[in-house]
Design a protein around this motif. Structure first.
Motif, PDB file in Angstrom:
ATOM      1  N   SER A   1       0.847  -1.193   0.000  1.00  0.00           N
ATOM      2  CA  SER A   1       0.000   0.000   0.000  1.00  0.00           C
ATOM      3  C   SER A   1       0.878   1.237   0.000  1.00  0.00           C
ATOM      4  N   SER A   2       0.405   2.255  -0.691  1.00  0.00           N
ATOM      5  CA  SER A   2       1.114   3.533  -0.671  1.00  0.00           C
ATOM      6  C   SER A   2       0.692   4.392   0.517  1.00  0.00           C
ATOM      7  N   GLN A   3      -0.309   3.934   1.265  1.00  0.00           N
ATOM      8  CA  GLN A   3      -0.747   4.620   2.474  1.00  0.00           C
ATOM      9  C   GLN A   3       0.066   4.090   3.654  1.00  0.00           C
ATOM     10  N   TRP A   4       0.744   4.989   4.344  1.00  0.00           N
ATOM     11  CA  TRP A   4       1.669   4.564   5.387  1.00  0.00           C
ATOM     12  C   TRP A   4       0.958   3.928   6.575  1.00  0.00           C
ATOM     13  N   GLN A   5      -0.279   4.347   6.843  1.00  0.00           N
ATOM     14  CA  GLN A   5      -1.019   3.722   7.942  1.00  0.00           C
ATOM     15  C   GLN A   5      -1.273   2.253   7.649  1.00  0.00           C
ATOM     16  N   ASP A   6      -1.704   1.961   6.414  1.00  0.00           N
ATOM     17  CA  ASP A   6      -1.983   0.576   6.024  1.00  0.00           C
ATOM     18  C   ASP A   6      -0.699  -0.245   5.975  1.00  0.00           C
ATOM     19  N   LEU A   7       0.359   0.340   5.448  1.00  0.00           N
ATOM     20  CA  LEU A   7       1.629  -0.374   5.359  1.00  0.00           C
ATOM     21  C   LEU A   7       2.148  -0.732   6.745  1.00  0.00           C
ATOM     22  N   ALA A   8       2.018   0.203   7.694  1.00  0.00           N
ATOM     23  CA  ALA A   8       2.487  -0.055   9.055  1.00  0.00           C
ATOM     24  C   ALA A   8       1.718  -1.214   9.691  1.00  0.00           C
ATOM     25  N   LEU A   9       0.412  -1.253   9.480  1.00  0.00           N
ATOM     26  CA  LEU A   9      -0.403  -2.329  10.059  1.00  0.00           C
ATOM     27  C   LEU A   9       0.005  -3.693   9.482  1.00  0.00           C
ATOM     28  N   VAL A  10       0.243  -3.741   8.175  1.00  0.00           N
ATOM     29  CA  VAL A  10       0.651  -5.004   7.550  1.00  0.00           C
ATOM     30  C   VAL A  10       2.011  -5.453   8.077  1.00  0.00           C
ATOM     31  N   MET A  11       2.933  -4.524   8.200  1.00  0.00           N
ATOM     32  CA  MET A  11       4.278  -4.873   8.655  1.00  0.00           C
ATOM     33  C   MET A  11       4.271  -5.354  10.112  1.00  0.00           C
TER      34      MET A  11
ATOM     35  N   GLN B   1      13.935   8.212   5.118  1.00  0.00           N
ATOM     36  CA  GLN B   1      12.573   8.747   5.086  1.00  0.00           C
ATOM     37  C   GLN B   1      11.545   7.633   5.191  1.00  0.00           C
ATOM     38  N   PHE B   2      11.825   6.495   4.574  1.00  0.00           N
ATOM     39  CA  PHE B   2      10.925   5.345   4.678  1.00  0.00           C
ATOM     40  C   PHE B   2      10.753   4.936   6.142  1.00  0.00           C
ATOM     41  N   LEU B   3      11.861   4.834   6.873  1.00  0.00           N
ATOM     42  CA  LEU B   3      11.793   4.464   8.285  1.00  0.00           C
ATOM     43  C   LEU B   3      11.113   5.555   9.104  1.00  0.00           C
ATOM     44  N   GLN B   4      11.366   6.808   8.755  1.00  0.00           N
ATOM     45  CA  GLN B   4      10.743   7.914   9.484  1.00  0.00           C
ATOM     46  C   GLN B   4       9.229   7.901   9.330  1.00  0.00           C
ATOM     47  N   LEU B   5       8.756   7.702   8.091  1.00  0.00           N
ATOM     48  CA  LEU B   5       7.313   7.703   7.861  1.00  0.00           C
ATOM     49  C   LEU B   5       6.636   6.514   8.540  1.00  0.00           C
ATOM     50  N   LEU B   6       7.334   5.385   8.637  1.00  0.00           N
ATOM     51  CA  LEU B   6       6.783   4.260   9.378  1.00  0.00           C
ATOM     52  C   LEU B   6       6.736   4.572  10.875  1.00  0.00           C
ATOM     53  N   CYS B   7       7.760   5.247  11.387  1.00  0.00           N
ATOM     54  CA  CYS B   7       7.804   5.590  12.816  1.00  0.00           C
ATOM     55  C   CYS B   7       6.709   6.576  13.202  1.00  0.00           C
ATOM     56  N   GLN B   8       6.211   7.315  12.235  1.00  0.00           N
ATOM     57  CA  GLN B   8       5.114   8.241  12.528  1.00  0.00           C
ATOM     58  C   GLN B   8       3.809   7.497  12.797  1.00  0.00           C
ATOM     59  N   GLN B   9       3.750   6.240  12.397  1.00  0.00           N
ATOM     60  CA  GLN B   9       2.546   5.438  12.617  1.00  0.00           C
ATOM     61  C   GLN B   9       2.645   4.736  13.966  1.00  0.00           C
ATOM     62  N   LYS B  10       1.657   4.930  14.797  1.00  0.00           N
ATOM     63  CA  LYS B  10       1.701   4.438  16.172  1.00  0.00           C
ATOM     64  C   LYS B  10       1.930   2.935  16.276  1.00  0.00           C
ATOM     65  N   PRO B  11       1.238   2.085  15.503  1.00  0.00           N
ATOM     66  CA  PRO B  11       1.465   0.633  15.659  1.00  0.00           C
ATOM     67  C   PRO B  11       2.925   0.229  15.421  1.00  0.00           C
ATOM     68  N   PHE B  12       3.525   0.796  14.382  1.00  0.00           N
ATOM     69  CA  PHE B  12       4.913   0.444  14.082  1.00  0.00           C
ATOM     70  C   PHE B  12       5.842   0.993  15.171  1.00  0.00           C
ATOM     71  N   ARG B  13       5.579   2.212  15.611  1.00  0.00           N
ATOM     72  CA  ARG B  13       6.426   2.838  16.637  1.00  0.00           C
ATOM     73  C   ARG B  13       6.367   2.065  17.946  1.00  0.00           C
ATOM     74  N   GLU B  14       5.172   1.642  18.332  1.00  0.00           N
ATOM     75  CA  GLU B  14       5.030   0.893  19.581  1.00  0.00           C
ATOM     76  C   GLU B  14       5.772  -0.447  19.498  1.00  0.00           C
ATOM     77  N   ARG B  15       5.731  -1.073  18.337  1.00  0.00           N
ATOM     78  CA  ARG B  15       6.442  -2.335  18.180  1.00  0.00           C
ATOM     79  C   ARG B  15       7.956  -2.111  18.158  1.00  0.00           C
TER      80      ARG B  15
END
Length: 926
Positions: A165-175, A234-248
């Motif tokens: 997904s190009s949406q970072w929220q969705d990508l974070a949830l999948v990862m 930047q890829f890692l930064q945008l993932l870190c902005q998403q709470k699920p990925f950051r908490e993990r």
């Protein structure tokens, strides 16, 4: 590479394998492939190879076979340049197909809807990153490996945005849902770190030949490496902005607990390019890199579930690493603030966003200065720069911190990364021996203008105020008395230094007018800060700035104001005289006691500057309760307004103003202050050095609650001692506490609870059992079976105040006058001794008087595991309410009974420990 691998996917009589197909058509972008598909039949494209052969390729089969084929190549091939080149070709082709998928149903069904193929795509990215981690030995390679490696890391990561997904929220949830997410985090951060090191090595190679101007070829290569590095980060930064990925991510011990992310941050913050200062694109890229890695650290520090800084502080190695990163942040901040925006001119027709480097650095400095593990470190390395800022001419200071407009503001931007173009440039560069004909790769930036100019400026000023408030804050029940006003006196000492070296592009006030200039600038900042409440500042920060201003003004005051004060005192019958002298109070005395040398109203005159001691408690540092009492009082003495006229005259001369006496009066003041402060230290320097080192390790945290709120939460902790583990409970109590004072957020309360727990554990760990019983009466009245009478504390965070006759440290940093909520305890130094008996409920304390926990007496006589309780002066207690950490070492460790509280519970079934009788107190019924 084995050329025979792969499936036959062409329909011509002479079939070619998949490897040949990849090499032939990876140069077709999604638009070109789309055109071929529109002209094709049955989803089969016609293509002419470099050898002139016309082949037909089934694109549907190609898309289905390609991910697994690339994984097979990874497993079976040697780790060489040819592998990197082929993988880059394959990922380039895969990304083009993923871009094409939404336009063609067959491709969409294969690449996006087929779960098996989607899993293979994710696994491919994971495996590529694992393989790329094996290229550490090529860090100094000057050949094609750095370029191919850097491109592969970025292109592999961004392949996930195409296939998931190009949406970072969705990508974070999948990862996060992926079973190998922890492995992905590890290899991704390590791979990006390796890319940074490739860039670092390239910059260093140019730096060694500092006289030589970089060639266009070298500049193009460095610019490309910067782009790939920025894209990956930047890829890692945008993932870190998403709470699920950051908490993990916060739960990843390798990256957070052991400092993996800090190593990455340190490498990026140390990037310098002195040979490329004329290249706007490279310098801007380095600035954005640093801004993005600071943003990652900020997201981790501001997380609510886990305290990142506490995780870092759990290991001495990672804590030292974090301090080095903090130092780099301060250096960045100094470098940014020392440039006068009025003197900056554009050096290129095209401007590049620099990122929010300065603002992010200030945000981190605010967080570091508010954390007990870093506060003294920030005080040590940043106070001189702060004193230089306040020594600016009034006009420069106002334009820098008290204006709603800045000549230049930072602009942030998101790099629009194109996988096809990035991979193509890398492949072309390694195929050609001459890069002079290669066109520079340029990416576009999507502006992130979420803040207005006024909001940016106000945030900047509010962070400046918060840093000062954090450094000056003193919490009596956490900080040692020697730490009171540590920042104030460090600031005072730095005023004698030459500020022009730190801020060379600004005008300063020197000589006899310097003290008034500092006070005037502080007063202006205080007035401006009031307008930032409540949007950008809270009342606590403003009040701490008021206290700092009052105390500093008391210590250094312009002579005209002092003379006016003396005249006013005389007119009302006062007895003060400028000829009477007093040394400044020794706030760093070893025993933490303020020395009152002379009367309250005496003043110290040295040249044109004065040190006053109107009242020891005022100069010695106000507690938060004192500050709230003075909240509505005016902080500007009436006589001080008359100094404005002098300051206007002084600023016309700028830095040329000097004292006619030949020596700056500030130097004399500080020298006199230093002599008085060190008078009691010279005879015992070694002991003081040890105590200073221990002091820097002590846990300190700025109080976010008033006394009533603290008392409420302490009482709640009696029923919920493990509250910090329950997010719902923390949120509930945060809401309740907000009704009894300033707002308390869930994150603030969690940090407060973690800090409180860590402080108690640290004090217990630092305590050393005395060589002799510290109660002089233990042998005479009751022996080892005697305990002391003690009233039950209202909370586990409040301790009793022992009498000096026991020879122990104070069990409480708060006295009753500073904290009315502190319960009254019996002074057990002269209290009646009560014999310990089995079954009694008691309180256990450590050697420094800090409460360890509550328990029930199990045994007072005889032997316990071959140890005589009477001879050792001990009792056996079953701990039922432990306040210290479970891993805390016991005073009498042994294999059969355990070496820690947790070990004892595991071996004995209950938390049964042997404890010194003179550190056991009976609970008196309420």
């Amino acid at each position: 590479m084995r050329q025979g691998e792969g499936e036959a996917i062409c329909t011509e009589e002479q079939a070619i394998d998949l490897i040949s197909v990849v090499k032939e058509i990876h140069g077709l972008n999604s638009q070109e492939l789309n055109k071929l598909l529109r002209d094709s039949e049955n989803f089969t494209i016609h293509f002419v190879t470099e050898k002139g052969l016309e082949v037909k390729i089934d694109v549907e089969k190609l898309a289905g076979f390609l991910p697994l084929h690339l994984i097979a190549v990874l497993v079976s091939s040697d780790r060489d340049e040819a592998l990197l080149r082929y993988l880059l070709c394959g990922i380039r082709l895969l990304h083009s197909l993923c871009e094409l998928a939404p336009r063609h149903t067959k491709l969409e069904q294969v690449l996006l809807d087929d779960v098996k193929v989607s899993e293979q795509l994710i696994d491919l990215v994971f495996y590529v990153l694992i393989v790329l981690n094996d290229y550490r030995q090529d860090i100094h390679d000057s050949g094609p490996v750095p370029v191919l490696h850097s491109a592969l890391v970025a292109c592999s990561l961004y392949l996930l945005t195409g296939c998931i997904s190009s949406q970072w929220q969705d990508l974070a949830l999948v990862m996060v849902a992926h079973p190998k997410v922890d492995m992905f985090m590890d290899v991704a951060y390590r791979a990006v770190h390796l890319v940074v090191r490739f860039l670092q090595n390239k910059l260093f190679a140019q730096h060694t030949d500092i006289c030589a101007k970089p060639s266009p070829t070298t500049e193009s290569m460095v610019n490309y490496l910067c782009q790939q590095c920025e894209a990956s980060l930047q890829f890692l930064q945008l993932l870190c902005q998403q709470k699920p990925f950051r908490e993990r991510l916060l739960k990843n011990k390798e990256l957070c607990g052991k400092g993996g992310i800090l190593f990455l941050a340190q490498s990026i913050l140390k990037l310098h390019a002195p040979n490329f200062v004329e290249s706007c694109s490279i310098m801007a890229a380095l600035s954005r890199l640093k801004s993005k890695v600071l943003s990652i650290l900020l997201h981790l520090c501001e997380a609510e579930s886990i305290s990142y800084l506490d995780e870092v502080a759990s290991s001495p190695r990672s804590l030292d690493l974090a301090k080095s990163v903090a130092l780099e942040v301060l250096e960045l901040l100094k470098s940014g603030l020392c440039k006068n925006p009025k003197h900056l001119t554009a050096s290129s027709d095209r401007t590049y966003p620099l990122g929010l480097l300065q603002l992010n650095a200030m945000r981190l400095a605010d967080i570091f200065s508010d954390d007990s593990n870093f506060r003294s470190y920030i005080t040590l390395y940043f106070t001189e720069f702060l004193s230089a800022i306040f020594s600016l001419s009034h006009g420069d200071f106002l334009s820098m911190w008290c204006s709603a407009d800045l000549p230049v503001r930072e602009e942030d931007g998101t790099l629009y990364f194109e996988v096809f173009a990035a991979a193509g440039w890398a492949l072309d560069s390694v195929s050609s021996s001459d890069l002079s004909n290669t066109t520079n790769l340029e990416f576009t930036f999507i502006p992130n203008n979420n803040m207005s100019q006024a909001s940016y400026v106000h945030q900047r000023t509010s962070l400046f105020v918060k840093i000062i408030a954090n450094l000056h804050c003193f919490v009596p029940n956490i900080c040692e008395e020697q730490e009171r006003n540590l920042f104030l006196h460090k600031f005072l000492g730095c005023l004698q230094m030459d500020p022009s070296k730190l801020l060379p592009s600004y005008v300063f006030i020197t000589g006899p007018q310097k003290a008034a200039a500092v006070c005037r600038n502080l007063r202006s900042l205080l007035s401006h800060a009031e307008s930032l409440i409540p949007t950008f500042l809270n009342e606590d920060d403003l009040q701490l700035l008021r206290v700092f201003f009052d105390q500093l003004q008391t210590l250094i005051t312009h002579s005209e104001f002092e003379e006016n004060r003396v005249q006013e005192d005389r007119s009302v019958g006062g007895c003060s005289s400028p000829l009477q002298r007093i040394e400044p109070p020794n706030l760093n005395d070893r025993n933490g006691n303020l020395k009152e040398e002379t009367s309250e109203n005496s003043a110290f005159q040295e040249g044109n500057f004065y040190v006053r001691n109107n009242h020891t408690d005022q100069v010695g540092g106000l507690t938060r309760q004192d500050m709230m009492d003075d909240k509505d009082k005016s902080v500007t003495p009436s006589g001080l307004k008359e100094t404005d006229r002098d300051m206007q005259n002084a600023e016309t001369s700028g830095s040329d103003t000097s004292s006619t006496k030949g020596k700056n009066a500030v130097d004399k003041l500080v020298e006199r202050h230093r002599e008085s402060t060190n008078a009691d230290v010279r005879e015992d320097e070694k002991v003081e050095t040890v105590q200073t080192e221990e002091k820097h390790r002590r846990k300190r945290k700025r109080t976010i609650m008033n006394d009533e709120q603290v008392a409420i939460i302490e009482r709640a902790l009696l029923d919920e001692p493990e509250m910090q583990r329950n997010t719902t409970l923390i949120q509930s109590w945060a809401d309740k506490l907000s009704h009894h004072g300033s707002e308390v957020t869930c994150s603030q309360l969690r940090n407060w609870l973690n800090n409180r727990k860590a402080r108690l554990a640290r004090l217990s760990k630092d305590a050393r059992p005395p060589s002799e019983p510290d109660n002089a009466f233990a042998g005479k009245q009751g022996g080892p079976q005697q305990g002391h009478s003690l009233r039950v504390p209202d909370s586990p965070g409040q301790e009793t105040a022992p009498s000096n006759t026991r020879g122990t440290r104070s069990m409480s940093r708060l006295n009753t006058s500073e904290n009315p909520a502190t319960p009254e305890f019996v002074d057990y130094g002269t209290a009646e001794f009560v014999p310990c008996k089995p079954g009694q409920f008691v309180v256990l304390v450590d050697g420094s008087g800090q409460e360890i926990g509550k328990g029930k007496v199990h045994q007072v006589q005889g032997k316990w595991y071959e140890k005589s309780l009477v001879e050792l002066g001990t009792c056996v207690v079953d701990v039922v309410d432990l306040k210290a950490d479970r891993w805390e070492k016991l005073p009498y460790p042994s294999d059969p009974t355990g070496t820690s509280f947790e070990d004892a519970e595991q071996k004995l079934g209950v938390m049964r420990v042997m404890w010194d009788s003179n550190k056991i107190f009976m609970l008196r019924p309420q």
